[in-house]
Design a protein around this motif. Sequence first.
Motif, PDB file in Angstrom:
ATOM      1  N   ARG A  14       0.850  -1.243   0.085  1.00 18.06           N
ATOM      2  CA  ARG A  14       0.067   0.223  -0.157  1.00 18.06           C
ATOM      3  C   ARG A  14       0.679   1.476   0.068  1.00 18.06           C
ATOM      4  N   ILE A  15       0.409   2.038  -0.757  1.00 19.96           N
ATOM      5  CA  ILE A  15       1.023   3.424  -0.896  1.00 19.96           C
ATOM      6  C   ILE A  15       0.170   4.669  -0.995  1.00 19.96           C
ATOM      7  N   LYS A  16       0.221   5.596  -0.324  1.00 16.31           N
ATOM      8  CA  LYS A  16      -0.571   6.876  -0.598  1.00 16.31           C
ATOM      9  C   LYS A  16      -0.539   7.280  -2.149  1.00 16.31           C
ATOM     10  N   SER A  17      -1.813   7.422  -2.591  1.00 21.29           N
ATOM     11  CA  SER A  17      -1.916   8.176  -4.065  1.00 21.29           C
ATOM     12  C   SER A  17      -0.996   9.257  -4.435  1.00 21.29           C
ATOM     13  N   GLU A  18      -0.728  10.154  -3.580  1.00 26.88           N
ATOM     14  CA  GLU A  18       0.159  11.230  -3.781  1.00 26.88           C
ATOM     15  C   GLU A  18       1.395  10.854  -3.895  1.00 26.88           C
ATOM     16  N   LYS A  19       1.934   9.815  -3.092  1.00 26.62           N
ATOM     17  CA  LYS A  19       3.183   9.299  -3.178  1.00 26.62           C
ATOM     18  C   LYS A  19       3.345   8.739  -4.424  1.00 26.62           C
ATOM     19  N   LYS A  20       2.538   7.789  -4.949  1.00 21.57           N
ATOM     20  CA  LYS A  20       2.437   6.974  -5.939  1.00 21.57           C
ATOM     21  C   LYS A  20       2.727   8.073  -7.263  1.00 21.57           C
ATOM     22  N   LYS A  21       2.031   9.342  -7.207  1.00 13.91           N
ATOM     23  CA  LYS A  21       2.256  10.090  -8.316  1.00 13.91           C
ATOM     24  C   LYS A  21       3.385  10.644  -8.454  1.00 13.91           C
ATOM     25  N   ASP A  22       3.934  10.879  -7.243  1.00 10.37           N
ATOM     26  CA  ASP A  22       5.540  11.623  -7.071  1.00 10.37           C
ATOM     27  C   ASP A  22       6.322  10.401  -7.727  1.00 10.37           C
ATOM     28  N   TRP A  23       6.298   9.059  -7.151  1.00 10.05           N
ATOM     29  CA  TRP A  23       7.246   8.110  -7.893  1.00 10.05           C
ATOM     30  C   TRP A  23       7.058   8.158  -9.373  1.00 10.05           C
ATOM     31  N   LYS A  24       5.766   8.263  -9.798  1.00 10.40           N
ATOM     32  CA  LYS A  24       5.491   8.006 -11.307  1.00 10.40           C
ATOM     33  C   LYS A  24       6.076   9.117 -11.812  1.00 10.40           C
ATOM     34  N   LYS A  25       6.251  10.317 -11.279  1.00  9.69           N
ATOM     35  CA  LYS A  25       6.569  11.500 -12.022  1.00  9.69           C
ATOM     36  C   LYS A  25       8.234  11.750 -12.057  1.00  9.69           C
TER      37      LYS A  25
END
Length: 120
Positions: A14-25
Motif C-alpha cells: 500500500r502506498i498513498k496516492s500522492e506518493k505514487k504520483k510523485d514516484w511516477k513523476k
Amino acid sequence: MNIDEQKDEVIFFRIKSEKKKDWKKICSNKQISLTSLIINSVENRMMDDERRKVLAFIEKQDNIFGKIENNINQVAKIANGQKFISENKLRNFSDKLSEIIILKKEQNEIFTKIYAKLSR
C-alpha cells in the motif's frame, strides 16, 4: 523446474496516492519504470537513466578524443613538414587540449560516482 528457471514473484503493498504520483513523476523524468525505481533503490544499484548517461558520456568522449587525435596528428604533420605552425592552428590545438582537461574532470567525477555506487 530448474533453479535457473525460477518465476518472477509479485509483491503488493500500500502506498498513498500522492506518493505514487510523485514516484511516477520521478520515473517519467528519468524515463525508467516504477519497478526499476523500486528495485534499484532497495538494492542500492545504479538507475537505468544513470547508466544511459554514463554510456552517452563515454560515447561522446570517444568521438571527441578521436577528433583531438586527428588534430594532434595534423599539427604534428604541419610542424614536421613546415617547421612552423600558424597562430590559428596553435590556438585550435590549445582549445582541443582544454577540452581534454574538461572531459577528464567530468570523467573522473562520473567514475567517482560509479565507484561509490558499486561499493555499497
